[in-house]
Design a protein around this motif. Sequence first.
Motif, PDB file in Angstrom:
ATOM      1  N   LYS A  81      42.925  38.286  42.209  1.00 60.18           N
ATOM      2  CA  LYS A  81      41.748  39.118  41.910  1.00 60.18           C
ATOM      3  C   LYS A  81      42.078  40.294  41.001  1.00 60.18           C
ATOM      4  O   LYS A  81      41.240  40.708  40.187  1.00 60.18           O
ATOM      5  CB  LYS A  81      41.122  39.643  43.200  1.00 60.18           C
ATOM      6  N   ASN A  82      43.278  40.846  41.130  1.00 57.40           N
ATOM      7  CA  ASN A  82      43.656  41.972  40.272  1.00 57.40           C
ATOM      8  C   ASN A  82      43.648  41.572  38.803  1.00 57.40           C
ATOM      9  O   ASN A  82      43.259  42.355  37.938  1.00 57.40           O
ATOM     10  CB  ASN A  82      45.027  42.519  40.656  1.00 57.40           C
ATOM     11  N   ASN A  89      40.014  41.420  37.739  1.00 56.13           N
ATOM     12  CA  ASN A  89      39.469  42.780  37.614  1.00 56.13           C
ATOM     13  C   ASN A  89      39.939  43.469  36.344  1.00 56.13           C
ATOM     14  O   ASN A  89      39.151  44.123  35.662  1.00 56.13           O
ATOM     15  CB  ASN A  89      39.836  43.622  38.842  1.00 56.13           C
ATOM     16  N   THR A  90      41.209  43.313  36.007  1.00 52.36           N
ATOM     17  CA  THR A  90      41.727  44.001  34.823  1.00 52.36           C
ATOM     18  C   THR A  90      41.416  43.252  33.526  1.00 52.36           C
ATOM     19  O   THR A  90      40.965  43.848  32.562  1.00 52.36           O
ATOM     20  CB  THR A  90      43.248  44.228  34.926  1.00 52.36           C
ATOM     21  N   GLN A 127      38.573  46.642  34.606  1.00 56.95           N
ATOM     22  CA  GLN A 127      38.543  47.692  35.615  1.00 56.95           C
ATOM     23  C   GLN A 127      39.959  48.117  35.983  1.00 56.95           C
ATOM     24  O   GLN A 127      40.883  47.307  35.970  1.00 56.95           O
ATOM     25  CB  GLN A 127      37.849  47.201  36.885  1.00 56.95           C
ATOM     26  N   ILE A 178      42.547  48.713  38.674  1.00 54.86           N
ATOM     27  CA  ILE A 178      42.676  48.117  40.002  1.00 54.86           C
ATOM     28  C   ILE A 178      42.736  49.161  41.118  1.00 54.86           C
ATOM     29  O   ILE A 178      42.544  48.832  42.278  1.00 54.86           O
ATOM     30  CB  ILE A 178      43.889  47.163  40.107  1.00 54.86           C
ATOM     31  N   SER A 233      35.866  48.593  43.947  1.00 50.92           N
ATOM     32  CA  SER A 233      34.614  48.101  43.378  1.00 50.92           C
ATOM     33  C   SER A 233      34.293  46.722  43.931  1.00 50.92           C
ATOM     34  O   SER A 233      35.187  45.914  44.180  1.00 50.92           O
ATOM     35  CB  SER A 233      34.735  48.025  41.859  1.00 50.92           C
ATOM     36  N   LEU A 281      33.441  42.468  41.041  1.00 46.39           N
ATOM     37  CA  LEU A 281      33.943  41.103  40.917  1.00 46.39           C
ATOM     38  C   LEU A 281      33.212  40.180  41.890  1.00 46.39           C
ATOM     39  O   LEU A 281      32.765  39.091  41.501  1.00 46.39           O
ATOM     40  CB  LEU A 281      35.451  41.045  41.161  1.00 46.39           C
TER      41      LEU A 281
END
Length: 90
Positions: free
Chosen positions: A41-42, A45-46, A51, A53, A57, A60
């Motif tokens: 997921k990181n 997100n990035t 975003q 990390i 938030s 996602l």
Amino acid sequence: KGFKILNNDILISNKSNEKVFLTEIESNLLKFLFINIKINKNILNTDVLSQNIKVESKSLETHLSRLRKKINKLDNSIKIVSNDNEVKIV
């Protein structure tokens, strides 16, 4: 998996030829999942949402929820599953 993306914003089922329109973020998320099947997921997100990390938030999960609904319209046998750390297509 049974889909193709046309013009970066149309998801088409290979089985039924039905289509749904994707946002840019949904399209990018799906491309990452097509390539990786399972992804942290990181990274999403990035790399997709741009975003930090460190910032908490639910963005996602919101995008994934909308994407799940669109995929389900085309083929309910394909699922996007997420847990605390990763997202995968099953």
